[in-house]
Motif scaffolding. Structure first.
Motif, PDB file in Angstrom:
ATOM      1  N   GLU A  73     -58.737   7.046 -81.176  1.00 47.30           N
ATOM      2  CA  GLU A  73     -57.699   8.016 -80.879  1.00 47.30           C
ATOM      3  C   GLU A  73     -56.696   7.504 -79.861  1.00 47.30           C
ATOM      4  OE1 GLU A  73     -59.559  12.025 -80.289  1.00 47.30           O
ATOM      5  OE2 GLU A  73     -61.381  10.954 -80.904  1.00 47.30           O
ATOM      6  N   THR A 132     -63.576   8.674 -84.729  1.00 47.69           N
ATOM      7  CA  THR A 132     -64.071   9.427 -83.570  1.00 47.69           C
ATOM      8  C   THR A 132     -63.626  10.887 -83.600  1.00 47.69           C
ATOM      9  OG1 THR A 132     -62.175   8.747 -82.207  1.00 47.69           O
ATOM     10  CG2 THR A 132     -64.155   7.363 -82.117  1.00 47.69           C
ATOM     11  N   ARG A 133     -62.550  11.194 -84.296  1.00 47.24           N
ATOM     12  CA  ARG A 133     -62.087  12.589 -84.381  1.00 47.24           C
ATOM     13  C   ARG A 133     -63.081  13.497 -85.096  1.00 47.24           C
ATOM     14  NH1 ARG A 133     -55.550  12.454 -85.694  1.00 47.24           N
ATOM     15  NH2 ARG A 133     -54.878  11.876 -83.577  1.00 47.24           N
ATOM     16  N   TYR A 161     -66.046  13.863 -84.324  1.00 38.04           N
ATOM     17  CA  TYR A 161     -67.122  14.206 -83.389  1.00 38.04           C
ATOM     18  C   TYR A 161     -66.555  15.045 -82.244  1.00 38.04           C
ATOM     19  CZ  TYR A 161     -69.505  10.947 -86.308  1.00 38.04           C
ATOM     20  OH  TYR A 161     -70.032  10.347 -87.420  1.00 38.04           O
ATOM     21  N   LEU A 165     -67.491  16.086 -79.069  1.00 39.13           N
ATOM     22  CA  LEU A 165     -67.549  15.651 -77.661  1.00 39.13           C
ATOM     23  C   LEU A 165     -67.311  16.818 -76.714  1.00 39.13           C
ATOM     24  CD1 LEU A 165     -65.530  12.277 -77.809  1.00 39.13           C
ATOM     25  CD2 LEU A 165     -67.883  12.765 -78.526  1.00 39.13           C
ATOM     26  N   GLU A 166     -68.162  17.827 -76.816  1.00 39.55           N
ATOM     27  CA  GLU A 166     -68.020  19.038 -76.002  1.00 39.55           C
ATOM     28  C   GLU A 166     -68.033  18.698 -74.507  1.00 39.55           C
ATOM     29  OE1 GLU A 166     -70.356  18.559 -78.249  1.00 39.55           O
ATOM     30  OE2 GLU A 166     -70.361  20.181 -79.740  1.00 39.55           O
ATOM     31  N   ILE A 170     -65.624  17.131 -72.879  1.00 40.72           N
ATOM     32  CA  ILE A 170     -64.712  16.017 -72.572  1.00 40.72           C
ATOM     33  C   ILE A 170     -63.282  16.449 -72.856  1.00 40.72           C
ATOM     34  CG2 ILE A 170     -64.069  13.645 -73.108  1.00 40.72           C
ATOM     35  CD1 ILE A 170     -66.780  13.876 -71.728  1.00 40.72           C
ATOM     36  N   SER A 171     -62.429  16.333 -71.858  1.00 41.12           N
ATOM     37  CA  SER A 171     -61.027  16.716 -72.024  1.00 41.12           C
ATOM     38  C   SER A 171     -60.354  15.855 -73.084  1.00 41.12           C
ATOM     39  CB  SER A 171     -60.280  16.568 -70.702  1.00 41.12           C
ATOM     40  OG  SER A 171     -60.825  17.407 -69.708  1.00 41.12           O
ATOM     41  N   GLU A 172     -59.379  16.453 -73.763  1.00 37.74           N
ATOM     42  CA  GLU A 172     -58.683  15.764 -74.845  1.00 37.74           C
ATOM     43  C   GLU A 172     -58.077  14.442 -74.377  1.00 37.74           C
ATOM     44  OE1 GLU A 172     -57.654  15.605 -78.889  1.00 37.74           O
ATOM     45  OE2 GLU A 172     -58.866  17.089 -77.820  1.00 37.74           O
ATOM     46  N   ARG A 218     -60.714  11.570 -74.338  1.00 39.18           N
ATOM     47  CA  ARG A 218     -61.443  11.218 -75.565  1.00 39.18           C
ATOM     48  C   ARG A 218     -61.205   9.770 -76.014  1.00 39.18           C
ATOM     49  NH1 ARG A 218     -63.667  14.887 -79.302  1.00 39.18           N
ATOM     50  NH2 ARG A 218     -63.039  13.360 -80.872  1.00 39.18           N
ATOM     51  N   LEU A 260     -63.588   7.040 -74.838  1.00 39.56           N
ATOM     52  CA  LEU A 260     -64.986   7.071 -75.253  1.00 39.56           C
ATOM     53  C   LEU A 260     -65.216   6.534 -76.666  1.00 39.56           C
ATOM     54  CD1 LEU A 260     -66.102  10.531 -73.819  1.00 39.56           C
ATOM     55  CD2 LEU A 260     -66.048   8.304 -72.718  1.00 39.56           C
ATOM     56  N   VAL A 284     -68.807   6.293 -78.717  1.00 39.12           N
ATOM     57  CA  VAL A 284     -69.050   7.207 -79.832  1.00 39.12           C
ATOM     58  C   VAL A 284     -69.408   6.439 -81.094  1.00 39.12           C
ATOM     59  CG1 VAL A 284     -67.991   8.916 -81.363  1.00 39.12           C
ATOM     60  CG2 VAL A 284     -67.605   9.035 -78.889  1.00 39.12           C
TER      61      VAL A 284
END
Length: 333
Positions: free
Chosen positions: A256, A282-283, A285, A287-288, A290-292, A295, A298, A302
């Motif tokens: 991303e 990665t989009r 998933y 990732l609760e 984690i700020s946009e 992302r 990471l 991921v």
């Protein structure tokens, strides 16, 4: 999940995240003392795993940061390596011979050396100026490297929001468990469909180029004895696309960051030729927590988690152990 020990996985990842205070203390001391450049040194997979953090530094910092192959650094040297250099090393076992020699080489040049490993009584741990230990067999090293580079850039005024990021990052062990759970059916389906596939074409870019290289060479080639081609999304057009045929298995690692359009372009072309294009994005998933804006950082973590699920299922359907070797650490080299 197939061959997934959740408690061990969480314990290992958490042990790396728990190094945050020590990493920040170390980085603060190095910054306060002053240094001119940073070398991220590895061999094989640990070399490839340095690339996202060299990439991050190139994008955001004026500090010279270079990822280096341990053996080549010793053989060729580097004019910038000296008493005002910091060199960072990673090793799961702490015994990688090329890295041990590179530590000795860097220290002989006067550089300050840092090591991340899970084995206290190992050549790497004993050889560096500062060692930061995790649980044994902790992989990958993205947790430590993200915290190290994040703190360094923050101290230089080149990472806005580091404290917020690091606080959110504390939840990464459980976040990655959920990633693994979500990836399990995808990995199983891919493996079943590619049980007899003997050639894979891998594409990636940005902070996922290192993982693309790593998965191609260190997993599919080394651990499954499969033939692969790996190419950066931006370079795909310049020759490698000629290898595609209708039945070519194409694996795309999509993140991303700012390189996403480059990989989108490669995906669009690959799908015009091949009927077998798999995109690990990665989009997919959540990732609760984690700020946009964080992302993209990471992505290697991921997709390393996702691809580990793929590896375990390839091992199953191909009846080929991931621990089996013909030559690596079996024959003298």
């Amino acid at each position: 999940m197939l061959k997934f020990d959740e408690s061990e996985f969480v314990r290992q990842i958490a042990s790396a995240v728990a190094l945050r205070p020590r990493i920040e203390e170390l980085v603060d001391r190095l910054v306060d003392q002053g240094f001119d450049n940073l070398f991220l040194v590895g061999a094989g997979g640990t070399y490839a795993q340095m690339w996202p953090y060299e990439h991050l530094a190139r994008r955001t910092s004026t500090l010279p940061v270079r990822s280096a192959i341990a053996a080549e650094l010793v053989a060729a040297g580097d004019a910038g390596l000296g008493e005002r250099s910091v060199a960072v090393f990673t090793s799961v076992s702490g015994t990688t011979e090329d890295s041990v020699r590179a530590i000795e080489f860097c220290r002989a040049k006067g550089a300050y050396t840092v090591g991340f490993t899970g084995v206290a009584d190992s050549p790497v741990a004993r050889g560096v100026d500062t060692v930061l230990l995790t649980e044994p067999k902790t992989w990958p090293f993205d947790m430590q490297l993200l915290l190290f580079m994040g703190r360094l850039l923050a101290r230089r005024g080149e990472f806005e929001g580091y404290e917020e990021f690091a606080d959110e990052f504390a939840a990464i062990p459980r976040i990655l468990v959920r990633v693994a759970e979500r990836a399990e059916p995808v990995a199983s389906a891919f493996a079943e469909a590619h049980k007899d596939t003997d050639y894979h074409f891998l594409i990636g870019a940005g902070n996922l180029w290192g993982l693309t290289y790593l998965y191609s060479m260190c997993i599919l080639e080394e651990m499954q004895w499969l033939r692969t081609t790996r190419v950066h999304s931006a370079e795909f057009f310049h020759g490698s696309l000629e290898l595609l045929e209708r039945d070519t298995s194409v694996l795309v690692l999509q993140g991303e960051d700012e390189s996403r359009p480059l990989t989108d372009r490669a995906i669009a072309f690959a799908r015009r030729v091949s009927d077998d294009v798999t995109v690990f994005d990665t989009r997919d998933y959540p990732l609760e927590g984690i700020s946009e804006r964080f992302r993209p950082l990471l992505a290697p973590l991921v997709l390393d988690t996702v691809l580990d699920r793929v590896s375990k299922h390839l091992e199953r359907v191909r009846d080929h152990s991931l621990d089996l070797r013909r030559y690596y650490r079996v024959m003298d080299y």
